[in-house]
Design a protein around this motif. Structure first.
Motif, PDB file in Angstrom:
ATOM      1  N   ASP A   1       0.829  -1.218   0.000  1.00  0.00           N
ATOM      2  CA  ASP A   1       0.000   0.000   0.000  1.00  0.00           C
ATOM      3  C   ASP A   1       0.858   1.261   0.000  1.00  0.00           C
ATOM      4  O   ASP A   1       0.553   2.244  -0.684  1.00  0.00           O
ATOM      5  CB  ASP A   1      -0.947  -0.018   1.205  1.00  0.00           C
ATOM      6  CG  ASP A   1      -2.102  -0.991   0.979  1.00  0.00           C
ATOM      7  OD1 ASP A   1      -2.882  -1.222   1.922  1.00  0.00           O
ATOM      8  OD2 ASP A   1      -2.216  -1.526  -0.150  1.00  0.00           O
ATOM      9  N   GLN A   2       1.950   1.214   0.770  1.00  0.00           N
ATOM     10  CA  GLN A   2       2.854   2.384   0.769  1.00  0.00           C
ATOM     11  C   GLN A   2       3.414   2.597  -0.632  1.00  0.00           C
ATOM     12  O   GLN A   2       3.439   3.714  -1.147  1.00  0.00           O
ATOM     13  CB  GLN A   2       3.991   2.145   1.764  1.00  0.00           C
ATOM     14  CG  GLN A   2       5.116   3.180   1.703  1.00  0.00           C
ATOM     15  CD  GLN A   2       4.790   4.475   2.433  1.00  0.00           C
ATOM     16  OE1 GLN A   2       4.289   4.449   3.549  1.00  0.00           O
ATOM     17  NE2 GLN A   2       5.052   5.612   1.792  1.00  0.00           N
TER      18      GLN A   2
ATOM     19  N   LEU B   1      -5.364   6.578   0.011  1.00  0.00           N
ATOM     20  CA  LEU B   1      -3.972   6.300   0.421  1.00  0.00           C
ATOM     21  C   LEU B   1      -3.332   7.542   1.038  1.00  0.00           C
ATOM     22  O   LEU B   1      -2.513   7.458   1.956  1.00  0.00           O
ATOM     23  CB  LEU B   1      -3.161   5.818  -0.783  1.00  0.00           C
ATOM     24  CG  LEU B   1      -3.521   4.429  -1.315  1.00  0.00           C
ATOM     25  CD1 LEU B   1      -2.906   4.189  -2.686  1.00  0.00           C
ATOM     26  CD2 LEU B   1      -3.078   3.323  -0.346  1.00  0.00           C
ATOM     27  N   LYS B   2      -3.740   8.731   0.554  1.00  0.00           N
ATOM     28  CA  LYS B   2      -3.187   9.974   1.109  1.00  0.00           C
ATOM     29  C   LYS B   2      -3.535  10.087   2.596  1.00  0.00           C
ATOM     30  O   LYS B   2      -2.717  10.507   3.411  1.00  0.00           O
ATOM     31  CB  LYS B   2      -3.758  11.181   0.365  1.00  0.00           C
ATOM     32  CG  LYS B   2      -2.879  11.709  -0.752  1.00  0.00           C
ATOM     33  CD  LYS B   2      -3.429  12.985  -1.371  1.00  0.00           C
ATOM     34  CE  LYS B   2      -2.463  13.495  -2.456  1.00  0.00           C
ATOM     35  NZ  LYS B   2      -3.046  14.613  -3.237  1.00  0.00           N
ATOM     36  N   GLU B   3      -4.770   9.682   2.931  1.00  0.00           N
ATOM     37  CA  GLU B   3      -5.196   9.763   4.343  1.00  0.00           C
ATOM     38  C   GLU B   3      -4.253   8.932   5.218  1.00  0.00           C
ATOM     39  O   GLU B   3      -4.025   9.253   6.370  1.00  0.00           O
ATOM     40  CB  GLU B   3      -6.633   9.230   4.482  1.00  0.00           C
ATOM     41  CG  GLU B   3      -7.678  10.000   3.694  1.00  0.00           C
ATOM     42  CD  GLU B   3      -8.422  11.031   4.536  1.00  0.00           C
ATOM     43  OE1 GLU B   3      -8.559  12.180   4.067  1.00  0.00           O
ATOM     44  OE2 GLU B   3      -8.793  10.704   5.667  1.00  0.00           O
ATOM     45  N   ARG B   4      -3.707   7.847   4.640  1.00  0.00           N
ATOM     46  CA  ARG B   4      -2.858   6.943   5.443  1.00  0.00           C
ATOM     47  C   ARG B   4      -1.385   7.322   5.367  1.00  0.00           C
ATOM     48  O   ARG B   4      -0.658   7.230   6.350  1.00  0.00           O
ATOM     49  CB  ARG B   4      -2.999   5.491   4.943  1.00  0.00           C
ATOM     50  CG  ARG B   4      -4.290   4.821   5.315  1.00  0.00           C
ATOM     51  CD  ARG B   4      -4.397   3.425   4.704  1.00  0.00           C
ATOM     52  NE  ARG B   4      -3.280   2.553   5.073  1.00  0.00           N
ATOM     53  CZ  ARG B   4      -3.049   1.386   4.453  1.00  0.00           C
ATOM     54  NH1 ARG B   4      -3.800   0.995   3.432  1.00  0.00           N
ATOM     55  NH2 ARG B   4      -2.062   0.613   4.822  1.00  0.00           N
ATOM     56  N   PHE B   5      -0.930   7.716   4.183  1.00  0.00           N
ATOM     57  CA  PHE B   5       0.522   7.808   3.993  1.00  0.00           C
ATOM     58  C   PHE B   5       1.055   9.208   3.712  1.00  0.00           C
ATOM     59  O   PHE B   5       2.269   9.395   3.715  1.00  0.00           O
ATOM     60  CB  PHE B   5       0.949   6.892   2.841  1.00  0.00           C
ATOM     61  CG  PHE B   5       0.665   5.438   3.078  1.00  0.00           C
ATOM     62  CD1 PHE B   5      -0.374   4.802   2.397  1.00  0.00           C
ATOM     63  CD2 PHE B   5       1.412   4.697   3.998  1.00  0.00           C
ATOM     64  CE1 PHE B   5      -0.646   3.457   2.615  1.00  0.00           C
ATOM     65  CE2 PHE B   5       1.142   3.350   4.227  1.00  0.00           C
ATOM     66  CZ  PHE B   5       0.109   2.725   3.530  1.00  0.00           C
TER      67      PHE B   5
ATOM     68  N   ARG C   1      -0.488  15.118   5.410  1.00  0.00           N
ATOM     69  CA  ARG C   1      -1.952  15.035   5.513  1.00  0.00           C
ATOM     70  C   ARG C   1      -2.404  15.854   6.715  1.00  0.00           C
ATOM     71  O   ARG C   1      -1.661  16.057   7.682  1.00  0.00           O
ATOM     72  CB  ARG C   1      -2.418  13.586   5.635  1.00  0.00           C
ATOM     73  CG  ARG C   1      -2.084  12.918   6.952  1.00  0.00           C
ATOM     74  CD  ARG C   1      -2.461  11.430   6.889  1.00  0.00           C
ATOM     75  NE  ARG C   1      -1.980  10.723   8.065  1.00  0.00           N
ATOM     76  CZ  ARG C   1      -0.697  10.431   8.289  1.00  0.00           C
ATOM     77  NH1 ARG C   1       0.216  10.767   7.393  1.00  0.00           N
ATOM     78  NH2 ARG C   1      -0.297   9.815   9.376  1.00  0.00           N
TER      79      ARG C   1
ATOM     80  N   THR D   1      -4.104  16.316   9.836  1.00  0.00           N
ATOM     81  CA  THR D   1      -4.655  15.487  10.934  1.00  0.00           C
ATOM     82  C   THR D   1      -5.595  16.399  11.720  1.00  0.00           C
ATOM     83  O   THR D   1      -5.221  16.941  12.753  1.00  0.00           O
ATOM     84  CB  THR D   1      -3.503  15.002  11.848  1.00  0.00           C
ATOM     85  OG1 THR D   1      -2.720  16.161  12.168  1.00  0.00           O
ATOM     86  CG2 THR D   1      -2.637  14.010  11.109  1.00  0.00           C
TER      87      THR D   1
END
Ligand SMILES: C[N+](C)(C)CCCC[C@H](N)C(=O)O
Ligand SMILES: O=C(O)CCC(=O)C(=O)O
Ligand SMILES: [Fe+2]
Length: 382
Positions: A110-111, A355-359, A363, A365
């Motif tokens: 995913d990364q 994916l942006k929300e995770r990596f 982002r 917060t």
């Protein structure tokens, strides 16, 4: 920042007005009195708290970040004056020194998928090395992004110079820089290309041109041609097979260069001079100018500064944003077997957003708790 009362009430983000799971509006916009005015407005640690009066008393809380993200007076994002999104990196032939690249293995994580799609978003193209030189490997890579768009060419399509499909791509002739599917109302978003084999001959080099970069040059040097390419719609068709006659709707087609109606940013290039239909809707007064404009456009596309040529080989696939990067190929001899896929643009954008929300290290917060209910009911983007 200025907001209209009706706008604020309509956009309340509490879980009664905005479904916390589906992110859909629950408040009935049309029950809100046009002259609604707040009873009180208070600045709180996490946001602006507004109390609304009878007959529908209600308390709304607008997180500061949300207000900042969605401000329209002044606009949160200044108009780009026909420039392109600052997140985009425009490129010319110089990209050959360091073409955006990821490995197949990276794309399987995913990364790595985030890195890959971020490069596609930024540059409009990316090479992928270490891809199993098979249709299965190419399909597996494609589906990491999202649904493959099935078309008359197939799902994971295969192509060689046998005119299996009534299109010159299925021959060995050279193809100038173009975007695919100009004959579809909605041209495919991403196009993945993988040369699986090429034996007994030479050529078949892949041509890539950054349409956003060429458009920026055109706008700077020939603004009147830029305007014509931004306003004159071009009809297109794909009618080489008995089973299908494709023409974009509306029939008059779409301009070569399309712009965001708010930011005026260029967001799509549509150009395939081979697939262009009869220009039977041109204003007689501009026929000569329009041809001059596409001559200049073509000359810039074919400029050595614009062209990036790369010889793809089995194991190295290429993905392009078909709304930005034009592709083509040199003629070739011998047997050349290519496979690939079209991927739905919204699938690409959605996957990247998730994916942006995770990596994404930058982002936002945001404090996403709904102060009244404590649950997370909003994200800055919605
Ligand atoms: C990519 N694939 C080989 C499936 C189709 C090629 C179709 C090319 C068509 N002239 C167009 O520009 O869209
Ligand atoms: O044969 C190639 O390299 C690409 C041909 C083409 O334009 C396409 O498949 O869309
Ligand atoms: Fe093509």
């Amino acid at each position: 920042m200025v907001s209209h009362n009706i706008w604020l009430r309509d956009h309340c983000r509490c879980s009664e007005c905005f479904h916390p799971v589906t992110k859909q509006r629950l408040v009935n916009t049309f029950d809100i009195p046009a002259d609604i005015a707040p009873l009180s407005v208070e600045s709180k640690q996490y946001g602006l708290e507004v109390t609304w009066p009878a007959p529908a008393p209600h308390t709304s809380i607008y997180p500061w970040l949300w207000l900042q993200e969605h401000s329209y007076d002044p606009p949160a994002r200044p108009k780009l004056e026909n420039a392109t999104d600052p997140e985009k990196v425009l490129w010319g032939s110089n990209i050959a020194q360091n073409p955006p690249t990821v490995t197949f293995e990276e794309a399987m994580t995913d990364q790595g998928l985030f890195e890959w799609l971020s490069k596609v978003d930024k540059f409009g193209l990316c090479l992928i090395t270490g891809v199993p030189p098979t249709t299965e490997g190419t399909e597996k890579l494609s589906e990491r992004i999202g649904f493959i768009r099935e078309t008359k060419y197939g799902k994971l399509w295969e192509m060689t110079a046998d005119l299996a499909m009534g299109d010159t791509a299925y021959t060995n002739v050279a193809l100038g820089a173009h975007t695919d599917n100009t004959y579809f109302t909605d041209p495919s978003g991403l196009q993945l290309l993988h040369v699986l084999s090429h034996t007994g001959g030479t050529g078949g080099k892949t041509l890539l041109v950054d349409g956003f970069h060429v458009a920026a040059t055109l706008k700077e040097r020939h603004p009147e041609s830029y305007t014509l390419l931004s306003t004159v719609p071009i009809p297109a068709h794909a009618a080489g097979d008995d089973g299908g006659i494709y023409q974009a709707s509306p029939k008059s087609g779409y301009p070569t260069l399309s712009h965001d109606l708010v930011t005026r940013e260029l967001y799509q290039v549509r150009w395939n001079n081979n697939d262009r239909s009869v220009m039977d809707h041109l204003d007689p007064k501009i026929v000569e100018e329009w041809y001059e404009a596409i001559r200049i456009w073509n000359r810039l596309l074919k400029s050595a500064d614009s062209e990036y040529w790369v010889q793809l080989s089995p194991g190295t696939a290429l993905i392009v944003n078909n709304h930005r990067v034009l592709h083509g190929r040199s003629s070739f001899t011998g047997r050349r077997w290519v496979c690939g896929s079209y991927i739905v643009f919204d699938e690409f954008k959605s996957k990247l957003a998730v994916l942006k929300e995770r990596f994404d290290p930058d982002r936002v917060t945001a404090d996403t708790r709904d102060p009244s209910s404590g649950s997370s009911v909003w994200s800055p983007a919605l």
